[in-house]
Structures are given as structure tokens and as C-alpha cells.
Enzyme design. Structure first.
Site, PDB file in Angstrom:
ATOM      1  N   ARG A  60       0.872  -1.177   0.000  1.00 23.85           N
ATOM      2  CA  ARG A  60       0.000   0.000   0.000  1.00 23.85           C
ATOM      3  C   ARG A  60       0.908   1.226   0.000  1.00 23.85           C
ATOM      4  NH1 ARG A  60      -2.795   2.853   4.492  1.00 23.85           N
ATOM      5  NH2 ARG A  60      -4.705   3.823   3.719  1.00 23.85           N
ATOM      6  N   ASN A 137      -7.117   8.265   2.497  1.00 21.15           N
ATOM      7  CA  ASN A 137      -6.792   7.660   3.783  1.00 21.15           C
ATOM      8  C   ASN A 137      -7.585   8.306   4.920  1.00 21.15           C
ATOM      9  OD1 ASN A 137      -4.889   5.972   5.525  1.00 21.15           O
ATOM     10  ND2 ASN A 137      -4.491   8.020   6.344  1.00 21.15           N
ATOM     11  N   GLU A 138      -8.191   7.466   5.767  1.00 20.14           N
ATOM     12  CA  GLU A 138      -8.854   7.912   7.002  1.00 20.14           C
ATOM     13  C   GLU A 138      -9.530   9.270   6.816  1.00 20.14           C
ATOM     14  OE1 GLU A 138      -5.898   7.674  10.102  1.00 20.14           O
ATOM     15  OE2 GLU A 138      -5.553   5.541   9.761  1.00 20.14           O
ATOM     16  N   HIS A 206      -9.262   0.305   9.641  1.00 19.60           N
ATOM     17  CA  HIS A 206      -7.937   0.409  10.238  1.00 19.60           C
ATOM     18  C   HIS A 206      -8.052   0.014  11.712  1.00 19.60           C
ATOM     19  CE1 HIS A 206      -6.350   3.469   7.031  1.00 19.60           C
ATOM     20  NE2 HIS A 206      -6.849   2.349   6.508  1.00 19.60           N
ATOM     21  N   TYR A 208      -6.413  -0.170  15.291  1.00 17.05           N
ATOM     22  CA  TYR A 208      -5.434   0.242  16.285  1.00 17.05           C
ATOM     23  C   TYR A 208      -6.067   0.090  17.676  1.00 17.05           C
ATOM     24  CZ  TYR A 208      -2.599   1.890  12.367  1.00 17.05           C
ATOM     25  OH  TYR A 208      -1.851   1.961  11.212  1.00 17.05           O
ATOM     26  N   GLU A 235      -5.046  -1.051   7.488  1.00 17.62           N
ATOM     27  CA  GLU A 235      -3.907  -0.713   8.347  1.00 17.62           C
ATOM     28  C   GLU A 235      -4.099  -1.405   9.690  1.00 17.62           C
ATOM     29  OE1 GLU A 235      -2.860   3.311   9.244  1.00 17.62           O
ATOM     30  OE2 GLU A 235      -2.925   3.953   7.149  1.00 17.62           O
ATOM     31  N   TRP A 264       0.969  -1.509   9.018  1.00 14.25           N
ATOM     32  CA  TRP A 264       1.651  -0.205   8.982  1.00 14.25           C
ATOM     33  C   TRP A 264       2.891  -0.304   9.870  1.00 14.25           C
ATOM     34  CZ3 TRP A 264       0.544   4.246   6.297  1.00 14.25           C
ATOM     35  CH2 TRP A 264       1.332   5.358   6.620  1.00 14.25           C
TER      36      TRP A 264
END
Length: 448
Positions: A60, A137-138, A206, A208, A235, A264
Site C-alpha cells: 500500500r 486515507n482515514e 484500520h 489500532y 492498516e 503499517w
């Protein structure tokens, strides 16, 4: 269980069907890769070979639309795509400038991201077999006044790209810094997916700190899989400033559910999150603990990645009848077969040598991009050299995956340390951009 079935695709590239991603050969493709911060480290092009060396099938690539960081123009994006293809990686291109819109004052909108994709369309048109477009992205932070429009804004972006003629598989990120803690993407996934008239869109989460337990990971992914909606983990990390992600659960659930994941990131992290580097200082031979985990741990990349079948023909396995393999060209170019003339050069290894093939990848008003594929004969080689002479005033601007020297219009290229060893009948490639108008040169390949 809901199933969102799209008609069989006539597209030339990737497509989504029944919530799964398929390549141009109609083989299911499950991403196993990492992100590479190309826009901030544009000279670290050896990263593509490094990422491939640890087994990844996908990279990516962080790009900038110029709204927040230095813009990656069409020529640079074409180089990136060529690097991905040269290293047999599927390329997910993403615009990073949209990160945290609504909270970050400099963040770009999805509309601005689409403007960028349209401006570089010439560099990626025709590459649908090798790349996916991650629109932005985001694209929203945690401000409800802005992320509440995620579904309509994302649908509008999809339709603008389709109206502009983009046939690629599109990837759309969740809001809330990509983590969708508000379930905005989860609850509006059908609406956004169905807004694509081609049904060729992937949804990306994503993971996290929000996903710090196995149950949080499992329930979120299953909510998509159970509905037949295409989901990928765009991610994730092993640690983060907002909490400790459950990376073991992320990777094991991705494996059991057949969901793609992209970690990531390769290298270059700063601002206190350098622990997310997978290698030290872009050195592929210096893995960090995170790099060891994602590449070689349980459910890791090396263990689970399968290369995209669109690359099956790039390095063909020699057949029993070498005349069936046109890359060896034994009948058309007998001088490439030193065994035919053993008395002329007794020091030449029997049945060695190499051939080189030139192809035009892209061209624009003031220049072009080309790729050269080097193929070993029916004996392994440990090094190669390709020479040619430009005949139309061309001059090289940048070159990757080879060393280059030039004297006027005479060009000499040699292998890098990592791509000199080529097995019999196998291939490697390198590429370059040049100024001028392309005219296909005659190539000379020699091997050691």
C-alpha cells in the site's frame, strides 16, 4: 446472511464478487502486505524489492495530492506502479492528504482526492490488473458534524471516479481516523457498496487502539463477512498511542475469514511512533520486532501470502520442450545459445546467456516510461548486463532495479545486488523514465 452478488465482470482487472476480491484471472486474491510511505521518502525505491523479499504480495503506497504534502505527479506514480510490477506486488495506491478531515485543518476532502486521481489518470489507466485505488486515507476524524456525511461523500467520490472512466477496484476507508468506533461504515456499508454501479468497491477498516480485544476484532469483521460485504484491514499495528491493538487476533481472524490485511508500515515512522517501523532505516535485512512478527509470526505474511496469479506468466517455468517457451528464443536467435558454437568461445558456460525485451509502459508529451525484462537462458545466471543505444535523442531521467552508466546515447545497465541471480528460464525486470520521444532500441544482453 445477505449476499451482494454482482454480475460476472468483463473488466480487465481486479473485481469484487460475493464479498470477495478476484484478480483478472478470476482467482481469489487475499492481500498480505505492508504500507510504504513513498510520498515522504520518494528515493527509497528499493523498499519494493525489500517488501517482496519477506513474502508480501501487496504494498500500500502513500501518495500525496499536493493539498498537504508534496504532490506525487503522474510520472512518479507511473514509476511506483512499475516498481510494484517489477517486484510482482499488487499495488494499493492511496491519497494520504484526507487524513482526519474535520479535525485536521490542513486535511483535504474526498472531492479533492478525486480531483487528484483524475489529474493522474493517464498514469494508471490500463493497469487495472495490478493496482487498486484507495480513494482517501482515514477521510474523517472524530467530529460528528463531518463524519456523519461519510456515506454520502464516499458514494459521491465513487461515482465521480466511475463517471471519469476509472475501472479499477476502489477501496474506501472508514471514518474516525479509519477505526469506525461510531460504526458509521459498518451501518452504512450496503449503501456505499451499492452506490458503485460496477460493484467493484472494497471497504477498509484500520485497526489500532479501538480493536484491543479479540472479541472487538472478530465481531467487526464478521459483521461484514456474514453479510457478504467486501472488507479488508487496510492498516493495523502492534502498538499505538491510542491503545494496544490485538494484533494476534487481527491476523488470526484475517486468516480464518479469508480477509486481506496490510500492516503499517515499512519504515520511516517518527513523532513517537517509530515502534511501527518493520525494518530499521529502510534496511530490508534489519527487521524490528514488529517486522519479525508480521512477516514471520503466526498467521504472518510469509506463511499466508499467495502471489497474485496475474504474475504467473512473468517468470514462467521452463517446459519440457524449450521451443515452447518464446522467452528463450532458441530458434530465432541462435547466437544466444553458446552451445551451438562451442569452439568459438570455450570459456562460455554451456547453454547459458540471457535475452532482454523492451516494452513501452507509458508516454506523455515530453517523455515516456519503459520496462526491460531480462530472461535467463536454459542455465542459471549470477549477473547480467543490458546495453543499447538511443537513436531518437532520448535521455534517461530516473532508473530503478538496475545500475546505469551512459556515454552520450550509449546506455549500459547492470543488475543490482538483489536481482542478479536469475534461475534458468526465469526473468527479472527494471524500468526507467526518459525525456524525448520513445523509439524502441535494439538490446544486447550478456550474462555471467
Amino acid at each position: 446472511m445477505f449476499a451482494f452478488v454482482q454480475p460476472a465482470q468483463a473488466a480487465t482487472g481486479f473485481y469484487v464478487e460475493n464479498g470477495r476480491l478476484y484478480d483478472a484471472n478470476s482467482n481469489e486474491f487475499i492481500m498480505r502486505g505492508v504500507s510504504h510511505p513513498h510520498t515522504w521518502f520518494p528515493n527509497e525505491t528499493d523498499a519494493f524489492a525489500g517488501i517482496k523479499s519477506h513474502g508480501a504480495n501487496t504494498v500500500r503506497v502513500v501518495l500525496s495530492s499536493g493539498d498537504r504534502w508534496t504532490r506525487n505527479d503522474a510520472s512518479d506514480v507511473a514509476n511506483v506502479v512499475s516498481e510494484c510490477k517489477a517486484n510482482q506486488l499488487i499495488c494499493v495506491l492511496e491519497v494520504h492528504d484526507t487524513t482526519g478531515y474535520g479535525e485536521e485543518s490542513e486535511a483535504a476532502t474526498l472531492d479533492q482526492a478525486v480531483d487528484y486521481w483524475e489529474s493522474i489518470q493517464s498514469a494508471i489507466e490500463g493497469e487495472e490488473e495490478y493496482i487498486l485505488i484507495n480513494i482517501g486515507n482515514e477521510p474523517y476524524g472524530n467530529d460528528e458534524a463531518t463524519y456523519s456525511s461519510w456515506a454520502s461523500d464516499t458514494s459521491d467520490a465513487i461515482n465521480r471516479l466511475r463517471d471519469a472512466g476509472f475501472e479499477h477496484t476502489l477501496v474506501v476507508d472508514a471514518p474516525n481516523w479509519g477505526q469506525d468506533w461510531s460504526y458509521t461504515m459498518r451501518d452504512n456499508a450496503e449503501t456505499v457498496y451499492n452506490s458503485d454501479p460496477t460493484g467493484n468497491t472494497m471497504l477498509s477498516i484500520h485497526m489500532y487502539g479501538v480493536f484491543d480485544t479479540a472479541s472487538a476484532v472478530s465481531s467487526y469483521l464478521n459483521s461484514f463477512v456474514d453479510r457478504g460485504l467486501p472488507i479488508m484491514i487496510g492498516e493495523f499495528g502492534h502498538n499505538h498511542s491510542d491503545g494496544d491493538p490485538a494484533e494476534d487476533a487481527i491476523m488470526s481472524n484475517a486468516e480464518s475469514l479469508g480477509v486481506g490485511y496490510i500492516g503499517w508500515s515499512w519504515s520511516g515512522n517518527s513523532g513517537g511512533v517509530d515502534y511501527l517501523d518493520m525494518v530499521n532505516d529502510f534496511n530490508a535485512n534489519s527487521l524490528t520486532s514488529w517486522g519479525e512478527r508480521i512477516f514471520y509470526g503466526a498467521n504472518g505474511i510469509d506463511e499466508t501470502a499467495v502471489e497474485a496469479s496475474v504474475y504467473d506468466g512473468v517468470d514462467p517455468t521452463p517446459t519440457d520442450d524449450p521451443t515452447d517457451d518464446p522467452t528463450d528464443e532458441p530458434t530465432d536467435e541462435p547466437t544466444d545459445e553458446p552451445t551451438d558454437e562451442p569452439t568459438d568461445d570455450p570459456t562460455t558456460p554451456p547453454a547459458g546467456g540471457c535475452s532482454a525485451e523492451y516494452s513501452l509502459v507509458n508516454q506523455w508529451g515530453s517523455g515516456f516510461q519503459a520496462e526491460i525484462t531480462v530472461t535467463a537462458g536454459d542455465s542459471d545466471i549470477s549477473g547480467w548486463q543490458v546495453d543499447w543505444t538511443f537513436t531518437n535523442g532520448e535521455s534517461i531521467n530516473s532508473l530503478w532495479n538496475a545500475n546505469v552508466t551512459s556515454s552520450g546515447s550509449d546506455i549500459t545497465t547492470t543488475n543490482k545486488s538483489y536481482n542478479g541471480d536469475v534461475s534458468a528460464g526465469q526473468s527479472t525486470s527494471f524500468g526507467f523514465t526518459a525525456s524525448g520521444t520513445n523509439e524502441t532500441p535494439s538490446l544486447s544482453c550478456s550474462a555471467s
